[in-house]
Design a protein around this motif. Structure first.
Motif, PDB file in Angstrom:
ATOM      1  N   ARG A 164       0.763  -1.260  -0.119  1.00  0.00           N
ATOM      2  CA  ARG A 164      -0.120   0.012   0.027  1.00  0.00           C
ATOM      3  C   ARG A 164       0.908   1.356   0.086  1.00  0.00           C
ATOM      4  O   ARG A 164       1.782   1.378   0.699  1.00  0.00           O
ATOM      5  N   VAL A 165       0.363   2.293  -0.948  1.00  0.00           N
ATOM      6  CA  VAL A 165       1.170   3.573  -0.816  1.00  0.00           C
ATOM      7  C   VAL A 165       0.026   4.785  -1.226  1.00  0.00           C
ATOM      8  O   VAL A 165      -0.342   4.634  -2.516  1.00  0.00           O
ATOM      9  N   GLY A 166      -0.559   5.243  -0.290  1.00  0.00           N
ATOM     10  CA  GLY A 166      -1.628   6.194  -0.710  1.00  0.00           C
ATOM     11  C   GLY A 166      -2.809   5.711  -1.137  1.00  0.00           C
ATOM     12  O   GLY A 166      -3.507   6.355  -2.202  1.00  0.00           O
ATOM     13  N   GLY A 167      -3.030   4.347  -0.867  1.00  0.00           N
ATOM     14  CA  GLY A 167      -4.024   3.646  -1.316  1.00  0.00           C
ATOM     15  C   GLY A 167      -4.217   2.925  -2.542  1.00  0.00           C
ATOM     16  O   GLY A 167      -4.790   1.842  -3.020  1.00  0.00           O
ATOM     17  N   ALA A 168      -2.992   2.900  -3.378  1.00  0.00           N
ATOM     18  CA  ALA A 168      -2.593   2.042  -4.374  1.00  0.00           C
ATOM     19  C   ALA A 168      -1.946   0.794  -3.702  1.00  0.00           C
ATOM     20  O   ALA A 168      -1.178   0.671  -2.893  1.00  0.00           O
ATOM     21  N   THR A 169      -2.036  -0.303  -4.604  1.00  0.00           N
ATOM     22  CA  THR A 169      -1.706  -1.604  -3.799  1.00  0.00           C
ATOM     23  C   THR A 169      -1.262  -2.487  -5.075  1.00  0.00           C
ATOM     24  O   THR A 169      -1.508  -2.236  -6.316  1.00  0.00           O
ATOM     25  N   VAL A 170      -0.225  -3.432  -4.965  1.00  0.00           N
ATOM     26  CA  VAL A 170       0.316  -4.122  -5.882  1.00  0.00           C
ATOM     27  C   VAL A 170       0.074  -5.714  -5.601  1.00  0.00           C
ATOM     28  O   VAL A 170       0.423  -5.881  -4.335  1.00  0.00           O
ATOM     29  N   ARG A 171      -0.294  -6.490  -6.467  1.00  0.00           N
ATOM     30  CA  ARG A 171      -0.508  -8.142  -6.010  1.00  0.00           C
ATOM     31  C   ARG A 171      -0.270  -8.760  -7.518  1.00  0.00           C
ATOM     32  O   ARG A 171       0.082  -8.251  -8.478  1.00  0.00           O
ATOM     33  N   LYS A 172      -0.080  -9.936  -7.183  1.00  0.00           N
ATOM     34  CA  LYS A 172       0.179 -11.095  -8.031  1.00  0.00           C
ATOM     35  C   LYS A 172      -1.091 -10.963  -9.212  1.00  0.00           C
ATOM     36  O   LYS A 172      -2.270 -10.913  -8.515  1.00  0.00           O
ATOM     37  N   ALA A 189      -1.262  -3.212 -10.214  1.00  0.00           N
ATOM     38  CA  ALA A 189      -1.325  -2.387  -9.544  1.00  0.00           C
ATOM     39  C   ALA A 189      -2.985  -1.787  -9.427  1.00  0.00           C
ATOM     40  O   ALA A 189      -3.378  -1.942 -10.681  1.00  0.00           O
ATOM     41  N   GLU A 190      -3.632  -1.605  -8.506  1.00  0.00           N
ATOM     42  CA  GLU A 190      -4.943  -1.189  -8.402  1.00  0.00           C
ATOM     43  C   GLU A 190      -5.064  -0.168  -7.298  1.00  0.00           C
ATOM     44  O   GLU A 190      -4.402  -0.217  -6.492  1.00  0.00           O
ATOM     45  N   SER A 191      -6.236   0.389  -7.349  1.00  0.00           N
ATOM     46  CA  SER A 191      -6.521   1.393  -6.320  1.00  0.00           C
ATOM     47  C   SER A 191      -7.884   0.934  -5.652  1.00  0.00           C
ATOM     48  O   SER A 191      -8.827   0.606  -6.502  1.00  0.00           O
ATOM     49  N   PRO A 192      -7.980   0.618  -4.485  1.00  0.00           N
ATOM     50  CA  PRO A 192      -8.973   0.020  -3.853  1.00  0.00           C
ATOM     51  C   PRO A 192     -10.358   0.778  -3.727  1.00  0.00           C
ATOM     52  O   PRO A 192      -9.915   2.053  -3.731  1.00  0.00           O
ATOM     53  N   VAL A 193     -11.317   0.068  -3.826  1.00  0.00           N
ATOM     54  CA  VAL A 193     -12.586   0.865  -3.967  1.00  0.00           C
ATOM     55  C   VAL A 193     -13.321   0.304  -2.628  1.00  0.00           C
ATOM     56  O   VAL A 193     -13.737  -0.865  -2.702  1.00  0.00           O
ATOM     57  N   ASP A 194     -13.921   1.228  -1.581  1.00  0.00           N
ATOM     58  CA  ASP A 194     -14.546   0.836  -0.579  1.00  0.00           C
ATOM     59  C   ASP A 194     -13.970  -0.267   0.231  1.00  0.00           C
ATOM     60  O   ASP A 194     -14.659  -1.460   0.353  1.00  0.00           O
ATOM     61  N   GLY A 195     -12.647  -0.109   0.596  1.00  0.00           N
ATOM     62  CA  GLY A 195     -12.088  -1.189   1.325  1.00  0.00           C
ATOM     63  C   GLY A 195     -11.593  -2.383   0.519  1.00  0.00           C
ATOM     64  O   GLY A 195     -10.887  -2.296  -0.364  1.00  0.00           O
ATOM     65  N   VAL A 230      -9.603  -0.655  -8.681  1.00  0.00           N
ATOM     66  CA  VAL A 230      -9.541  -0.081 -10.198  1.00  0.00           C
ATOM     67  C   VAL A 230      -8.368  -0.293 -10.465  1.00  0.00           C
ATOM     68  O   VAL A 230      -7.241  -0.048  -9.911  1.00  0.00           O
ATOM     69  N   PHE A 231      -7.954  -1.047 -11.915  1.00  0.00           N
ATOM     70  CA  PHE A 231      -6.746  -1.478 -12.389  1.00  0.00           C
ATOM     71  C   PHE A 231      -6.154  -0.354 -12.756  1.00  0.00           C
ATOM     72  O   PHE A 231      -6.595   0.514 -13.703  1.00  0.00           O
ATOM     73  N   LEU A 232      -4.816  -0.141 -12.345  1.00  0.00           N
ATOM     74  CA  LEU A 232      -3.984   0.875 -12.639  1.00  0.00           C
ATOM     75  C   LEU A 232      -3.109   0.973 -13.744  1.00  0.00           C
ATOM     76  O   LEU A 232      -2.450   1.642 -14.424  1.00  0.00           O
ATOM     77  N   GLY A 233      -2.114  -0.615 -13.639  1.00  0.00           N
ATOM     78  CA  GLY A 233      -1.267  -0.743 -14.532  1.00  0.00           C
ATOM     79  C   GLY A 233      -0.838  -2.243 -14.167  1.00  0.00           C
ATOM     80  O   GLY A 233      -1.470  -3.004 -13.200  1.00  0.00           O
ATOM     81  N   ALA A 237       2.059   4.244  -8.600  1.00  0.00           N
ATOM     82  CA  ALA A 237       1.904   2.721  -9.104  1.00  0.00           C
ATOM     83  C   ALA A 237       2.812   2.314 -10.026  1.00  0.00           C
ATOM     84  O   ALA A 237       3.497   1.119  -9.392  1.00  0.00           O
ATOM     85  N   GLY A 238       3.681   2.760 -10.605  1.00  0.00           N
ATOM     86  CA  GLY A 238       4.959   2.538 -11.471  1.00  0.00           C
ATOM     87  C   GLY A 238       5.912   2.005 -10.608  1.00  0.00           C
ATOM     88  O   GLY A 238       6.643   1.125 -10.795  1.00  0.00           O
ATOM     89  N   GLY A 239       6.327   2.931  -9.524  1.00  0.00           N
ATOM     90  CA  GLY A 239       7.150   2.516  -8.488  1.00  0.00           C
ATOM     91  C   GLY A 239       6.887   1.432  -7.722  1.00  0.00           C
ATOM     92  O   GLY A 239       7.842   0.383  -7.442  1.00  0.00           O
ATOM     93  N   ARG A 240       5.790   1.195  -7.360  1.00  0.00           N
ATOM     94  CA  ARG A 240       5.320  -0.063  -6.463  1.00  0.00           C
ATOM     95  C   ARG A 240       5.506  -1.267  -7.399  1.00  0.00           C
ATOM     96  O   ARG A 240       5.916  -2.281  -6.602  1.00  0.00           O
ATOM     97  N   LEU A 241       4.836  -0.980  -8.742  1.00  0.00           N
ATOM     98  CA  LEU A 241       5.101  -2.275  -9.537  1.00  0.00           C
ATOM     99  C   LEU A 241       6.582  -2.868  -9.674  1.00  0.00           C
ATOM    100  O   LEU A 241       6.803  -3.921  -9.497  1.00  0.00           O
ATOM    101  N   LEU A 242       7.384  -1.844  -9.986  1.00  0.00           N
ATOM    102  CA  LEU A 242       8.886  -1.935 -10.335  1.00  0.00           C
ATOM    103  C   LEU A 242       9.419  -2.610  -8.844  1.00  0.00           C
ATOM    104  O   LEU A 242      10.158  -3.838  -8.980  1.00  0.00           O
ATOM    105  N   ARG A 243       9.391  -2.144  -7.714  1.00  0.00           N
ATOM    106  CA  ARG A 243       9.714  -2.621  -6.493  1.00  0.00           C
ATOM    107  C   ARG A 243       9.120  -3.862  -6.332  1.00  0.00           C
ATOM    108  O   ARG A 243       9.985  -4.764  -5.864  1.00  0.00           O
TER     109      ARG A 243
END
Length: 207
Positions: free
Chosen positions: A19-27, A67-73, A78-81, A109-115
């Motif tokens: 999580r970074v400011g609401g953005a998440t990264v998952r498989k 990467a996605e932005s969570p909606v309502d917990g 929302v798919f970001l990248g 989101a780009g940085g989260r994905l790369l990391r």
């Protein structure tokens, strides 16, 4: 994409959702294949990314992170990248198809994905990670450096020799970690003097 201070891979969490400011990264999972297909191929027309067909994305979905932005917990996001990590062997992995939607730029989101992809490479004990890009400045902040593309024959033999821009490529080759001293792939269609084969050793065959 704006560059902000980023922690090193070793400092990142081992959680599958970063999580970074609401953005998440998952498989990625198979239902993500359509969104990945649409986003990657939206940038293939001008050569920014190599075109991928839907079947190829499905076959390699386990390489991808999204990467996605969570909606309502926890009700979905929302798919970001997306981005992918292709493993050649313990000597080398490649970051591929890393891209975020235009509206997601500036959200990290780009940085989260790369990391996340670099963390996966560390978990797989890969010694070097490579990529080809037109925006090297972004990747300098993650420890990548510019190298001669001929030092990465695995990448050349996998993708470049079939690319229509083989002799007019405007991408920069970059590596994080030591340059590979071996290669596991070889030429299948063409052999050019500038495509250096680094594979060493011979596999013995018993009688």
């Amino acid at each position: 994409m704006p560059i902000t201070p980023l922690m090193t891979v070793s400092e990142s969490t081992s959680s599958s959702r970063l999580r970074v400011g609401g953005a998440t990264v998952r498989k990625a999972k198979l239902p993500d294949a359509v969104a990945i297909f649409d986003l990657v191929n939206s940038l293939s027309g001008d050569g920014t990314l190599l075109r991928r067909n839907y079947a190829e994305i499905c076959e390699n979905i386990r390489d991808f992170a999204v990467a996605e932005s969570p909606v309502d917990g926890d009700s979905g996001g929302v798919f970001l990248g997306c981005g992918a990590l292709h493993l050649y062997g313990p000597h080398l992995a490649e970051v591929r198809s890393i891209v975020v939607k235009p509206e997601a730029k500036g959200q990290g989101a780009g940085g989260r994905l790369l990391r996340a992809l670099l963390e996966e490479a560390e978990e797989q004990k890969v010694t070097a990670v490579c990529l080809f890009t037109r925006i090297p400045d972004f990747f300098f902040h993650f420890g990548f450096r510019v190298v001669d593309r001929t030092t990465l024959p695995d990448k050349i033999y996998k993708d470049c020799q079939t690319c229509p821009r083989l002799y007019a490529c405007d991408e920069v080759a970059m590596v994080r970690g030591p340059l590979p001293k071996i290669a596991v792939l070889g030429p299948s269609r063409i052999a050019q003097p500038e495509l250096v084969k680094l594979q060493t050793g011979v596999i013995s065959q018993g009688n």
